[in-house]
Design a protein around this motif. Structure first.
Motif, PDB file in Angstrom:
ATOM      1  N   PHE A 167      46.040  -4.790 -85.919  1.00  0.00           N
ATOM      2  CA  PHE A 167      45.765  -5.533 -87.057  1.00  0.00           C
ATOM      3  C   PHE A 167      45.068  -4.672 -87.967  1.00  0.00           C
ATOM      4  O   PHE A 167      44.985  -4.837 -89.417  1.00  0.00           O
ATOM      5  N   THR A 168      44.108  -3.609 -87.506  1.00  0.00           N
ATOM      6  CA  THR A 168      43.457  -2.868 -88.271  1.00  0.00           C
ATOM      7  C   THR A 168      43.511  -1.366 -88.383  1.00  0.00           C
ATOM      8  O   THR A 168      43.297  -1.017 -89.476  1.00  0.00           O
ATOM      9  N   LEU A 169      43.904  -0.768 -87.471  1.00  0.00           N
ATOM     10  CA  LEU A 169      44.103   0.816 -87.382  1.00  0.00           C
ATOM     11  C   LEU A 169      45.440   1.302 -87.377  1.00  0.00           C
ATOM     12  O   LEU A 169      46.224   0.552 -86.731  1.00  0.00           O
ATOM     13  N   ASP A 170      45.442   2.660 -87.706  1.00  0.00           N
ATOM     14  CA  ASP A 170      46.707   3.356 -87.478  1.00  0.00           C
ATOM     15  C   ASP A 170      48.047   2.822 -87.639  1.00  0.00           C
ATOM     16  O   ASP A 170      48.705   3.209 -89.080  1.00  0.00           O
ATOM     17  N   THR A 171      48.730   2.059 -86.906  1.00  0.00           N
ATOM     18  CA  THR A 171      50.012   1.548 -87.408  1.00  0.00           C
ATOM     19  C   THR A 171      49.953   0.611 -88.428  1.00  0.00           C
ATOM     20  O   THR A 171      50.738   0.605 -89.189  1.00  0.00           O
ATOM     21  N   ASN A 172      49.236  -0.324 -88.634  1.00  0.00           N
ATOM     22  CA  ASN A 172      49.160  -1.340 -89.539  1.00  0.00           C
ATOM     23  C   ASN A 172      48.383  -0.942 -90.938  1.00  0.00           C
ATOM     24  O   ASN A 172      48.462  -1.684 -91.737  1.00  0.00           O
ATOM     25  N   ALA A 173      47.485   0.091 -90.550  1.00  0.00           N
ATOM     26  CA  ALA A 173      46.602   0.519 -91.831  1.00  0.00           C
ATOM     27  C   ALA A 173      46.922   2.048 -91.479  1.00  0.00           C
ATOM     28  O   ALA A 173      46.019   2.700 -91.524  1.00  0.00           O
ATOM     29  N   PRO A 174      48.139   2.652 -91.803  1.00  0.00           N
ATOM     30  CA  PRO A 174      48.356   4.054 -91.371  1.00  0.00           C
ATOM     31  C   PRO A 174      47.486   5.192 -92.297  1.00  0.00           C
ATOM     32  O   PRO A 174      47.436   4.778 -93.593  1.00  0.00           O
ATOM     33  N   ALA A 175      47.029   5.888 -91.591  1.00  0.00           N
ATOM     34  CA  ALA A 175      46.266   7.079 -92.201  1.00  0.00           C
ATOM     35  C   ALA A 175      46.910   7.583 -93.498  1.00  0.00           C
ATOM     36  O   ALA A 175      48.079   8.172 -93.203  1.00  0.00           O
ATOM     37  N   ASP A 176      46.368   7.889 -94.545  1.00  0.00           N
ATOM     38  CA  ASP A 176      46.765   8.527 -95.814  1.00  0.00           C
ATOM     39  C   ASP A 176      46.792  10.128 -95.293  1.00  0.00           C
ATOM     40  O   ASP A 176      45.740  10.709 -94.991  1.00  0.00           O
ATOM     41  N   ASP A 358      42.052  -8.576 -93.370  1.00  0.00           N
ATOM     42  CA  ASP A 358      42.055 -10.027 -93.874  1.00  0.00           C
ATOM     43  C   ASP A 358      43.478 -10.286 -94.239  1.00  0.00           C
ATOM     44  O   ASP A 358      43.956  -9.744 -95.254  1.00  0.00           O
ATOM     45  N   THR A 359      43.983 -11.238 -93.502  1.00  0.00           N
ATOM     46  CA  THR A 359      45.524 -11.624 -93.867  1.00  0.00           C
ATOM     47  C   THR A 359      45.464 -13.017 -93.991  1.00  0.00           C
ATOM     48  O   THR A 359      44.957 -13.948 -93.296  1.00  0.00           O
ATOM     49  N   PHE A 360      46.484 -13.349 -94.675  1.00  0.00           N
ATOM     50  CA  PHE A 360      46.897 -14.887 -95.122  1.00  0.00           C
ATOM     51  C   PHE A 360      48.475 -14.870 -95.417  1.00  0.00           C
ATOM     52  O   PHE A 360      48.712 -14.429 -96.439  1.00  0.00           O
ATOM     53  N   THR A 386      39.764  -9.806 -89.190  1.00  0.00           N
ATOM     54  CA  THR A 386      39.666  -9.087 -87.839  1.00  0.00           C
ATOM     55  C   THR A 386      38.597  -7.744 -88.179  1.00  0.00           C
ATOM     56  O   THR A 386      38.969  -7.376 -89.286  1.00  0.00           O
ATOM     57  N   ASP A 387      37.638  -7.705 -87.245  1.00  0.00           N
ATOM     58  CA  ASP A 387      36.808  -6.479 -87.174  1.00  0.00           C
ATOM     59  C   ASP A 387      36.950  -5.805 -85.940  1.00  0.00           C
ATOM     60  O   ASP A 387      36.927  -6.263 -84.788  1.00  0.00           O
ATOM     61  N   SER A 388      37.231  -4.379 -85.942  1.00  0.00           N
ATOM     62  CA  SER A 388      37.313  -3.565 -85.011  1.00  0.00           C
ATOM     63  C   SER A 388      36.254  -2.429 -85.392  1.00  0.00           C
ATOM     64  O   SER A 388      36.822  -1.558 -86.121  1.00  0.00           O
ATOM     65  N   ASP A 389      35.309  -2.276 -84.421  1.00  0.00           N
ATOM     66  CA  ASP A 389      34.276  -1.288 -84.593  1.00  0.00           C
ATOM     67  C   ASP A 389      34.700  -0.211 -83.408  1.00  0.00           C
ATOM     68  O   ASP A 389      34.565  -0.772 -82.024  1.00  0.00           O
ATOM     69  N   PHE A 421      36.043  -5.722 -80.676  1.00  0.00           N
ATOM     70  CA  PHE A 421      37.062  -6.330 -81.481  1.00  0.00           C
ATOM     71  C   PHE A 421      36.705  -7.879 -81.640  1.00  0.00           C
ATOM     72  O   PHE A 421      36.154  -8.487 -80.514  1.00  0.00           O
ATOM     73  N   TYR A 422      36.734  -8.610 -82.859  1.00  0.00           N
ATOM     74  CA  TYR A 422      36.379  -9.715 -83.280  1.00  0.00           C
ATOM     75  C   TYR A 422      37.256 -10.200 -84.258  1.00  0.00           C
ATOM     76  O   TYR A 422      37.469  -9.784 -85.368  1.00  0.00           O
ATOM     77  N   GLN A 423      38.260 -11.365 -83.727  1.00  0.00           N
ATOM     78  CA  GLN A 423      39.187 -11.952 -84.710  1.00  0.00           C
ATOM     79  C   GLN A 423      39.027 -13.558 -84.711  1.00  0.00           C
ATOM     80  O   GLN A 423      38.516 -14.029 -83.556  1.00  0.00           O
ATOM     81  N   ARG A 424      38.894 -13.907 -85.984  1.00  0.00           N
ATOM     82  CA  ARG A 424      39.003 -15.393 -86.202  1.00  0.00           C
ATOM     83  C   ARG A 424      39.727 -16.001 -87.235  1.00  0.00           C
ATOM     84  O   ARG A 424      40.179 -15.182 -88.259  1.00  0.00           O
TER      85      ARG A 424
END
Length: 749
Positions: A167-176, A358-360, A386-389, A421-424
């Protein structure tokens, strides 16, 4: 440039770190500062002098030395400013700084020049054209990277591994890519460097570093579907001596898509400081922020119930017009390195990543036939925060050592990697949908109060110690041996399913034999492990899966490293895969659970070949071919036995650019091609299929003067229609981009 010097004159002296794009005279001045030595440069010839009392200079007793600018890349890792499609050194595979020829594994690099030539703005673009890997989509913003039959689940940043998040890193929020000098790719298992994961590949993104000399550029781009992008990059020394250096990069991108309703806005900021605390110690600290706001579908185009092609338009958007997916990634990193007088280097590096999503959105799913809608499909909706630290720390020590009268290399370290990882959120039950008369505006945005609640929280900690040595028993022979010991702990804080792996040993071995100054043969064995949560009959968590690869190859290094080539045969195996017992034992049925055994095994065999770099001083090129034959060897889940059929058996990628000379010296041209064999996905009792296809791109550039440069890229020149994500009966099909243009104009200091 090669610099000759009197070894007695420099004995016992320590040189400061010198970096950046410098003229030879300035580089030598910085290198010799405070040493009592000085140098002069005339054309391609340099001579070193001993400074005498009163400021006069006495020449050292040297013969006539010609210093020639080298067209090769020997030893150089940084690709910025080299105009090259290859690199002289990389350490992603073994932690040791080795050339491509010296690395006993299939490795590649996507250089800064190639990123700019092809207009690759983010990591997804890079993966699309990187050798031996495949970009796959199951939604416009839901992507995965694949190689040798497996998903790539480890992405590294300056050598520190992170978990590729759903949900949060790399593939779905690809690095610029504005922030990065290059992307190094290692194919096959990389357990020595990354620990746990699949035996696929690893991508290592290397950040841009500050320069001593002033360097400023502004790049603006505009293209099809109202896409606009601006990049600003500035770097310089921050004090007179250049012992403190800084760099800032900012990028802004917005635009639409060939998809209806699709919009994207991306903001990127990157800053880094580098300080020489003394002649031997350098401290680096930096931070980056990347935010994406986009109109995003959760699912995409469906197939028929048994994989039939429904021939839907490429522009179809199967979500509500209110759908969104917003993502933030904040990163802070630092490292301190110390160079000892015996040639050894110690380094401590740390990185902290806060990734939020944050997705809807809405998506297609199967509903009861009683609704009598076409294909029994309905539209469901979901919302998730979703939070991923992630926190990574690595401490290492390495350098040369003497044994039996010969010099060898060694590196060892310890690392700790933590991911919270925390998702709700929640979801809404589907409503009947006619996909052939679909309007996004007709999908009502559900009320948050009516959702079915969902929450998941977990924490993963991996600690490890590793060591690797490169022995050189005779001149043409090099042996690399290493290993990693890992402690892996997964804590599912939302329920059951905790599991651990204790003292998991991951070996690495390679041997390289230099046939001559150009060619080397090599053989290697690499390993990796991946924990799994399934339980056996006794209720114990299964042992981790193990992935291993055997590789035998030939490598060539031409023009002093300016051109590299390789060809290898490989076998990659993943064993101890969870396999559901059939019939399910009575004791497991009584506990209402499915029991498993570690009986599954899959194997990929193939050929991996590549050539990249300068064919002539004006001609850069890269071409790669991958043959990958993947099959189940101990798990008869499917009659055809083929494993990962969504990955092509044959994959060819190439890119080239040519700089004209003479009266046309301001012009350059380029081209790229991506071609692959047919693929399919099992759907119902049939297949959803993608035939063989090839996508071609063209580039032309013109340099007006030393400051202004223009470029145009035409992508998918022949407007090939192809699936970049093969559809399923509930909507995972994503078409690749149709023909499109991008114009760019760059000003540089």
């Amino acid at each position: 440039m090669r610099v000759a010097f009197d070894s007695q004159a420099v004995a016992g002296k320590q040189a400061p770190a010198v970096s950046g794009n410098l003229e030879p005279a300035e580089a030598l001045r910085q290198l010799l500062a405070g040493s009592g030595l000085t140098a002069s440069v005339s054309g391609n010839t340099a001579q070193v002098y001993q400074a005498a009392a009163g400021g006069a200079s006495d020449a050292l007793t040297l013969g006539n030395v010609n210093i020639n600018a080298q067209t090769g890349m020997a030893g150089a890792a940084t690709t910025e400013g080299t105009q090259s499609y290859t690199t002289g050194s990389m350490s992603t595979s073994t932690k040791l700084p080795l050339s491509i020829r010296e690395t006993p594994q299939s490795v590649s690099v996507m250089t800064r020049q190639r990123i700019e030539d092809q207009g690759l703005s983010d990591l997804n673009d890079v993966v699309k054209f990187a050798p031996g890997v495949t970009l796959s989509k199951i939604g416009t913003d839901r992507k995965s990277y694949l190689s040798r039959g497996f998903r790539i689940d480890n992405i590294m940043y300056d050598g520190l591994p992170t978990t590729a998040g759903t949900f949060t890193l790399d593939t779905n929020a690809p690095a610029d890519m504005a922030m990065y000098d290059r992307v190094e790719v290692v194919r096959g298992p990389t357990g020595l460097m990354t620990g746990a994961g699949d035996p696929s590949a690893t991508l290592n993104l290397i950040r841009k570093r500050p320069t001593v000399e002033p360097q400023v550029s502004i790049t603006t781009s505009a293209g099809s579907w109202d896409r606009y992008r601006t990049e600003i990059d500035a770097s310089n020394k921050l004090n007179q001596d250049g012992t403190i250096r800084g760099r800032v990069v900012a990028a802004y991108e917005e635009g639409n898509s060939f998809l209806d309703y699709r919009e994207l806005q991306r903001q990127t900021f990157y800053g880094i400081l580098e300080a020489d605390l003394n002649d031997s110690t350098t401290w680096t600290i930096g931070a980056s922020k990347q935010r994406e706001d986009k109109t995003s579908d959760w699912g995409s185009l469906p197939s028929g119930p048994n994989g039939e092609d429904l021939h839907l338009s490429r522009s179809t958007f199967f979500s509500g017009d209110w759908s969104y997916w917003d993502q933030d990634v904040h990163t802070v990193f630092t490292d301190i390195s110390h160079r000892f007088s015996n040639g050894w280097t110690g380094k401590i590096a740390a990185q902290k990543v806060w990734a939020n999503s944050d997705t809807f959105s809405s998506y297609l799913t199967t509903i009861s036939p009683s609704f009598q809608t076409p294909l029994n499909l309905g539209t469901a909706s979901g919302t998730y925060r979703t939070d991923s630290d992630q926190l990574n720390i690595d401490a290492s020590l390495g350098g040369p050592f003497q044994l039996f009268g010969r010099e060898h290399d060694f590196s060892a370290g310890v690392s700790r990697r933590q991911d919270k990882f925390y998702q709700r959120g929640g979801w809404w039950n589907p409503v009947p949908t006619d996909i052939f008369n679909f309007r996004p505006s007709s999908i009502a945005k559900p009320s948050i109060e009516d959702r079915n609640a969902y929450a998941s929280r977990n924490e993963t900690i991996e600690e490890a110690a590793y060591a690797v040595a490169r022995f050189n028993p005779i001149d043409p022979l090099h042996v690399i041996v290493g290993g990693r010991v890992s402690w892996y702990d997964y804590d599912n804080q939302s329920g059951t399913g905790d599991y651990k792996a204790t003292r998991e040993v991951t070996p690495y071995a390679g041997i390289i034999y230099d046939l001559n100054d150009t060619y080397s043969v090599y053989a290697s064995y690499t390993d990796i492990f991946k924990p799994q949560s399934q339980q056996d009959v006794g209720g114990s968590v299964l042992d981790p899966m193990t992935g291993k690869s055997y590789e035998l190859g030939l490598k060539g290094e031409f023009f002093e490293g300016a051109l590299n080539s390789s060809i290898a045969v490989f076998e990659t195996i993943q064993e101890n895969r969870a396999y559901a017992l059939s019939p399910n034992p009575p004791s497991c049925q009584a506990q209402n659970r499915t029991c498993y055994d570690t009986a599954g095994e899959v194997r990929t065999r193939g050929i991996d070949a590549e050539i990249s770099g300068a064919i002539t001083p004006n001609w850069q090129a890269s071409a790669s071919y991958l043959l990958a034959l993947s099959e189940y060897t101990k798990d008869r889940t499917y009659e055809d036995k083929r494993f990962a059929p969504e990955q092509p058996k044959h994959l060819f990628k190439a890119a080239t650019s040519y700089q004209f000379s003479g009266d046309l010296s301001n012009w350059r041209i380029g081209a790229d091609v991506l071609a692959q064999s047919s693929t399919y996905k099992r759907v119902g009792t049939g297949h959803a299929e993608q035939d063989d296809y090839a996508v071609v791109g063209l580039m032309a550039g013109y340099r007006f003067d030393e400051h202004w440069d223009a470029r145009v890229n035409v992508n998918n020149v022949f407007d090939e229609k192809y699936w970049q994500g093969i559809p399923s009966s509930t909507g995972t099909g994503v078409y690749g981009d149709p023909r499109n243009l991008m114009f760019s104009l760059k000003w540089s200091l």
